[in-house]
Design an enzyme around this catalytic site. Sequence first.
Site, PDB file in Angstrom:
ATOM      1  N   GLU A 323       0.807  -1.223   0.000  1.00 55.51           N
ATOM      2  CA  GLU A 323       0.000   0.000   0.000  1.00 55.51           C
ATOM      3  C   GLU A 323       0.845   1.280   0.000  1.00 55.51           C
ATOM      4  O   GLU A 323       0.700   2.137   0.878  1.00 55.51           O
ATOM      5  CB  GLU A 323      -0.980  -0.010   1.175  1.00 55.51           C
ATOM      6  N   GLU A 443      -5.685 -10.491  -2.204  1.00 55.13           N
ATOM      7  CA  GLU A 443      -6.518 -10.503  -1.001  1.00 55.13           C
ATOM      8  C   GLU A 443      -7.997 -10.420  -1.375  1.00 55.13           C
ATOM      9  O   GLU A 443      -8.735  -9.560  -0.878  1.00 55.13           O
ATOM     10  CB  GLU A 443      -6.147  -9.332  -0.074  1.00 55.13           C
TER      11      GLU A 443
END
Length: 534
Positions: A323, A443
């Site tokens: 991220e 994910e």
Amino acid sequence: MKKNIIKYTFLLTAIASLNACTKMKDTGFLNEGDFPSTGANLKDASDIKLGVGIDYTPMLAGSTYASLVKANFDAVTYGYNMKHGSLVQGNGTIDFSRADALANAVGTMEIFGHTLGWHANQNAGYLKNYAGITVAAPSELLPNGGFESGQGAWSTYNTNGATVSYLTNGANARTGSGFMSVINPNNNAGGEWRVQVASQELDTKIGSPYMVTYYIRATQPGGNIRLSTQGGTAQYQGGQAIGMTWQQVSWTFTASAVKTRVLFDMGLVANTYYIDDVSVKESVVAPSGAEVANKVDAALKNFITETVTHYKGKVKEWDVVNEPMSPSGAYRISANSSDVSNKEASDIFFWGDYLGRDFGLKAFNYAAAADPSATLYINDYGLESSRAKTDSLIAYVKELKAKGAKIDGIGTQMHVNWNANYALIDSMFIKLAATGLKVRISELDVRINPLGKVGFVMTPLQETYQAAMYEYIIKAYLKYVPAAQRAGITIWGISDDLSWLYDGGKDFPLLFNSDFSKKKAFDAVYNALKDAGK
């Protein structure tokens, strides 16, 4: 089996109530009641590597959970137990015991390492203290500095006619009830030491600075006092003029012995002195910006090196940077990380605040040095909903690779809603594939109650919509990502009740119900993978 196709117009009508901007395509997905009750396991559907996110307690304690993990998936990703906050202890040591226990529990399954560099799930307290970003408050070295216990560990060395009292009647105390009273009836030119009170021996570090502070007042004008030390080379404070109101006096000395006493010298000028609230603490000097950056760099290097080295040979793929882009697509630092609600939380630490854009370069270099054979990924979320963020991530990858970073692949998390935009999903996969790097869905889960409605109950039709989204994502991945670049798909959990999105029953984003029975999404994933062929 005859397939009852969900009509395109019906889908548009149903979806419009939640997201008028979202357009679902007619993919030929099976309608309610037409799902095959497959007895096969997911990983048997194709040769594509299929992974699952797992957690420590259910994997070690839940036999059904563990059996589903092993039967249906090729690989696992730890939800938490390889992150900085799990591994790094308060003193900076790394405890691999829980992560190792999980490794033993999954046996021969592949383990995907997650994650080496992230702004969340950190031991931020340790990092800030280690780097000097926050300077820990020094501890008090002096017992009974307020004389609340009377004389306590204080010693009267010299009086020469003076009266030294350790009183607890509160009459002349600054705070509390204790104070020291010194009545000196004599002037002693050059003889400050002639009236002298000493603390007990204090533990000190040679070469370290210590600050002494105390409050004092005299009953007559013109008072005078100084501090001195005993232990090692004696040091002396200059004389301090003392008036008739409480005043704070401070003095810093550098210890020259491992045991030091602090002495009050009050023999120079006749007067009555009241002393209270004495403190002795080590002086902690905050490091400079460059020193902080070097410490942060060292902490990053140590964590990545130790972790990758520990699992070398067992973990062959890593999320190195997780991220790195903020929701707007800007490089993530604390100033633009609008999705972090509490930036001062104990598990939040922004590497980019101290290492800049080279945080990613350093992280990849450290991981590659620790295990040159490992496959290394950059991973982010929201790419399927923002072309700008996808473009920014790809640009950052190109920037790092131009500087020599070993980046083998890009992970797209895909925490999506059941009515996510298909066109944006397609666009993302096309752009990621165009990099030539490996692409993995890292994910995957599908929210079925994205608005968080209280009292939500999943209906068969909503479950069908959820399954349709799972199917579309996998088919889009297979369509737009060439076989040589497909690094695999990871479903982010086993059962709904153990999902990070469950929130007490507000959402049901996974392939298994809470009782571990298969949902329609299970069949959708199986069928989509099976269509890929062997």
